[in-house]
Design an enzyme around this catalytic site. Structure first.
Site, PDB file in Angstrom:
ATOM      1  N   LYS A  83      23.440 -24.541  32.830  1.00 32.10           N
ATOM      2  CA  LYS A  83      22.391 -23.821  32.121  1.00 32.10           C
ATOM      3  C   LYS A  83      22.693 -23.854  30.622  1.00 32.10           C
ATOM      4  CE  LYS A  83      21.166 -19.849  34.003  1.00 32.10           C
ATOM      5  NZ  LYS A  83      21.358 -18.474  34.560  1.00 32.10           N
TER       6      LYS A  83
HETATM    7  C1  E4P Z   1      18.763 -16.177  35.265  1.00 27.56           C
HETATM    8  O1  E4P Z   1      19.370 -17.088  35.792  1.00 27.56           O
HETATM    9  C2  E4P Z   1      19.392 -15.022  34.634  1.00 27.56           C
HETATM   10  O2  E4P Z   1      20.713 -14.982  35.106  1.00 27.56           O
HETATM   11  C3  E4P Z   1      18.805 -13.680  34.996  1.00 27.56           C
HETATM   12  O3  E4P Z   1      17.741 -13.799  35.912  1.00 27.56           O
HETATM   13  C4  E4P Z   1      18.511 -12.797  33.852  1.00 27.56           C
HETATM   14  O4  E4P Z   1      18.019 -11.562  34.346  1.00 27.56           O
HETATM   15  P1  E4P Z   1      18.033 -10.199  33.503  1.00 27.56           P
HETATM   16  O5  E4P Z   1      16.925 -10.263  32.498  1.00 27.56           O
HETATM   17  O6  E4P Z   1      17.778  -9.134  34.512  1.00 27.56           O
HETATM   18  O7  E4P Z   1      19.381 -10.096  32.862  1.00 27.56           O
END
Ligand code: E4P
Length: 220
Positions: A83
């Site tokens: 990512k």
């Molecule tokens: C996506 O891969 C992220 O890890 C995650 O969904 C972010 O979520 P949040 O906005 O609840 O931190």
């Protein structure tokens, strides 16, 4: 359709993996930092717990550093998807990493335009943040649906992976929109099981069955 669990917890990953409907695990630096383990240990452990990819996010802020981290993460397990943040450095690193054949995509993404840039660089996925968009007064579902429509129209193979999903209502809307993939925290996955009429119905069948015993046992 792909359904991922968004966690760095081995126990949560193992708990949901046993049901069979989880296609992989997504993590982020905040989730990994909430454990006592190294980044590498978390990725290796999750890879062992779940049948499917582990998404691991870089922390470098420059493209060279991102590429180095991506190559390192990629060697930690058989099925790692890197990512990268939706920054200029992230897009530059994406182009270089994908040219190496490493699976990688763009996260912390909030618009159709950011998603198009990622798809043009052959991203494996884009991860628009539904909950954070809604928190900011925007319409997260509309952004995700717009990305999905654009990708379908152009024939991009980049997976639309809806992230930052906070509740069952948001998840249901994403399913109705036919989004490629959704990642959910354990609490939201847990809520998927629940319906009071199911509990009531099962209790009714058991009550009616009464003391007749195990149905696989015969009379003789
Ligand atoms: C996506 O891969 C992220 O890890 C995650 O969904 C972010 O979520 P949040 O906005 O609840 O931190």
């Amino acid at each position: 359709m792909q359904l991922y669990i968004d966690t760095a917890s081995e126990s949560d990953a193992r708990e949901f993996a046993r049901y069979g409907f989880i296609d992989g695990v997504t993590t982020n630096p905040s989730l990994v930092a909430s454990t006592d383990s190294s980044y590498r240990t978390v990725v290796e452990t999750l890879a062992d717990a779940v049948d499917g990819p582990v998404f691991a996010q870089v922390l470098a802020e420059d493209a060279d550093g991102m590429v180095e981290q991506a190559r390192t993460y990629d060697a930690w397990a058989d099925d790692v998807v890197v990512k990268l943040p939706a920054t200029r450095a992230g897009y530059e690193a994406l182009g270089r990493i994908r040219a190496d054949g490493i699976e990688a995509g763009i996260t912390v993404l909030f618009s159709v335009t950011q998603a198009i840039l990622a798809a043009k660089n052959d991203a494996t996925f884009v991860a628009p943040y539904v909950g954070r968009l809604d928190d900011a007064g925007e319409d997260g579902l509309e952004v995700v649906a717009g990305i999905q429509t654009a990708f379908d129209e152009y024939g991009f193979e980049t997976e639309v992976l809806a992230a930052s999903v906070r509740n069952r209502r948001q998840a249901t809307a994403l399913y109705r929109a036919g989004v490629d993939a959704v990642t959910l925290p354990p609490t939201v996955l847990e809520a998927h099981f629940d319906h009071h009429k199911t509990a009531e119905g099962v209790a009714g069948f058991l009550s009616d069955w009464g003391t007749r015993g195990n149905p696989i046992e015969s009379d003789d």
